[in-house]
Write an enzyme that holds these catalytic residues in place. Structure first.
Site, mmCIF file in Angstrom:
data_model
loop_
_atom_site.group_PDB
_atom_site.id
_atom_site.type_symbol
_atom_site.label_atom_id
_atom_site.label_comp_id
_atom_site.label_asym_id
_atom_site.label_seq_id
_atom_site.Cartn_x
_atom_site.Cartn_y
_atom_site.Cartn_z
ATOM 1 N N GLU A 49 -5.992 23.040 27.268
ATOM 2 C CA GLU A 49 -5.535 22.936 28.662
ATOM 3 C C GLU A 49 -5.145 21.508 29.038
ATOM 4 O O GLU A 49 -5.436 21.034 30.141
ATOM 5 C CB GLU A 49 -6.583 23.495 29.631
ATOM 6 N N GLU A 95 9.777 20.921 35.239
ATOM 7 C CA GLU A 95 8.749 21.951 35.183
ATOM 8 C C GLU A 95 7.928 21.857 33.908
ATOM 9 O O GLU A 95 6.728 22.157 33.901
ATOM 10 C CB GLU A 95 9.385 23.340 35.282
ATOM 11 N N HIS A 117 -6.140 28.098 21.862
ATOM 12 C CA HIS A 117 -6.580 28.592 23.162
ATOM 13 C C HIS A 117 -6.070 30.009 23.309
ATOM 14 O O HIS A 117 -4.883 30.235 23.465
ATOM 15 C CB HIS A 117 -6.042 27.702 24.289
ATOM 16 N N PRO A 138 -10.209 39.389 30.244
ATOM 17 C CA PRO A 138 -11.143 40.276 29.534
ATOM 18 C C PRO A 138 -10.546 41.653 29.246
ATOM 19 O O PRO A 138 -11.017 42.342 28.340
ATOM 20 C CB PRO A 138 -12.333 40.390 30.506
ATOM 21 N N ASP A 171 -10.902 27.407 22.232
ATOM 22 C CA ASP A 171 -11.442 28.204 23.327
ATOM 23 C C ASP A 171 -10.933 29.626 23.123
ATOM 24 O O ASP A 171 -9.773 29.927 23.382
ATOM 25 C CB ASP A 171 -10.968 27.639 24.665
ATOM 26 N N ASN A 206 -12.104 32.294 24.687
ATOM 27 C CA ASN A 206 -12.275 33.132 25.877
ATOM 28 C C ASN A 206 -12.942 34.456 25.523
ATOM 29 O O ASN A 206 -12.528 35.522 25.986
ATOM 30 C CB ASN A 206 -10.923 33.387 26.557
#
Length: 465
Positions: free
Chosen positions: A259, A295, A379, A384, A431, A433
């Protein structure tokens, strides 16, 4: 006038028992209690049949001036109605009712509130209408799940009433109070190093440290997600200093970060860490390819930093899961539709060790000091509901790492007839998650040459001054 005490019952046989009440989740949908509360008296037949009742709501109405300390022992309560009494104070012990979602203190004679009300973070509705309140404790700002705050009919300051009367006034007032609350948080506990193996100091051995860190991209650090945090603690200028202080405190040889915003990598992390003897690589999520320059600066991605005195970069590898999904769909439209739309990435760095990484002197053969090691950070998708996507992403990542290791083994051992994937140690950080017993967390462990380093699966955003 007499006193009326009413308990709203709940039949435990209906499937809404205490476990559900006590197991309330922060994200659980909240329904306000029915204002047409009713009670029923269990019949003798029900009692003889062993039927049990459970009453999560309690109403005490009358000319009550004081409350019995026994009330604070009813910790199963989810709703408490103390309105239309003569209460002039609420004791701090009310915070013991830690499962309350609804508290009505309207139409009493309250002139102050205990700061401990702010510890009742499950509250969704707090009604304080028609009292004598002139000030509110700033601790109320900690009630980050509060949806309805009733303050009408109180002689509060013009500033408080002005904020409260604005659209979305409850949330704006809570933010104001939390931002003005004096925070006395202790420093988080020091992170403990996980020592994988005690080195043999009788011979030269390579020893290095690794740190894996999701730094929380600025655009994700919002009050909607981290409602318990003051605005100043979510501010990137404040957080990035704490992040860099922690990185420098542990001074790991390899840093795996997730991130990281594109602009922050090139204008903050890279120049700061280069001054500390690191160099690094970075890649944003796949969506950056479709964006303009402005952006693209705010797209987050993954970064790997390595201490230049101990490692040199041989090659950078980018793993784009949506591209791999398209290349390997093989007619599986369902898989393609679920995975291709997620632009998560993995990033790998093939490094070569230097003599400085060795303890107890360098190897006698200079070539032995130059060992390859494959470092990867990733990442995975956050939702979920997409556990299948996370598992597929993990499997694709492992397949790519295997290919990278096989190709690299040829370059480091050109005389070998067959690629030996186990000849290149691989370190996977990231990560995921995911939960510890999930497929995506356990699948990488099936690779014998792989060492996995994942951050804690559940975390709170710490803040301190």
């Amino acid at each position: 006038m007499g006193t009326w005490c009413r308990m709203s019952p709940m039949d435990q046989g209906s499937g809404h028992g205490m476990f559900e009440i006590l197991g309330i989740s922060f994200n659980k949908t909240y329904d306000s209690p029915n204002p047409r509360r009713a009670h029923s008296i269990m019949s003798a037949e029900d009692i003889n049949a062993g039927k049990r009742s459970y009453w999560p709501e309690l109403e005490i109405t009358g000319t009550i001036r004081n409350l019995s300390p026994e009330l604070w022992k009813l910790q199963h309560l989810t709703s408490l109605y103390l309105n239309d009494n003569n209460l002039s104070r609420i004791p701090p012990e009310i915070c013991r009712l830690e499962h309350l979602t609804y508290l009505d203190l309207s139409s009493n004679k309250l002139r102050s509130l205990p700061a401990e009300l702010g510890d009742m973070i499950i509250l969704r509705e707090l009604l304080l209408n028609n009292n004598y309140l002139r000030v509110l404790p700033y601790e109320l700002g900690k009630l980050f799940q509060l949806q309805n705050l009733g303050l009408k009919g109180n002689p509060l300051s013009a500033e408080i009433l002005s904020i409260y009367s604005e659209p979305n006034g409850t949330q704006k007032l809570l933010t104001y109070m939390l931002d003005h609350l004096t925070v006395n948080c202790p420093q988080p506990e020091p992170r403990q190093w996980v020592v994988l193996e005690q080195p043999d100091r009788s011979k030269p051995i390579a020893v290095f440290t690794v740190m894996c860190y999701n730094v929380l991209c600025d655009k994700y650090a919002t009050r909607q997600i981290y409602g318990y945090c003051p605005s100043w603690a979510l501010n990137w200028e404040y957080r990035r200093k704490g992040i860099m202080d922690e990185i420098r405190q542990y001074a790991a040889d390899i840093l795996s970060l997730q991130e990281v915003e594109t602009d922050q990598f090139f204008n903050f992390f890279l120049p700061e860490l280069q001054r500390d003897g690191y160099d690094g690589i970075f890649s944003p999520k796949s969506r950056a390819k479709t964006m303009g320059e402005t952006e693209r600066k705010f797209v987050d991605g993954c970064a790997i930093f390595y201490r230049t005195s101990k490692f040199s970069l041989v090659k950078k590898h980018l793993v784009e899961f949506n591209q791999l999904a398209m290349a390997n769909a093989e007619g599986s439209d369902n898989m393609l539709n679920r995975v291709m739309t997620k632009d998560n990435i993995g990033l790998a760095a093939l490094l070569e060790t230097k003599e400085a990484i060795f303890d107890n002197g360098a190897p006698a053969d200079p070539a032995a000091a130059r060992q390859p090691i494959l470092i990867c950070t990733a990442h995975m998708h956050w939702d979920p509901e997409f556990c299948d996507v996370k598992l597929i992403q993990t499997m694709m990542l492992m397949s790519e790492l295997k290919t990278i290791a096989e190709e690299s083994s040829h370059s480091f051992r050109p005389g070998s007839h067959a690629p030996d994937v186990n000849s290149i140690p691989t370190l996977l950080c990231g990560d995921l998650n995911s939960l510890p017993d999930s497929g995506e967390a356990n699948f990488p462990a099936t690779f014998s040459c792989l060492l996995c380093v994942f951050p804690k699966l559940y975390e709170r955003l710490y803040f301190w001054r």
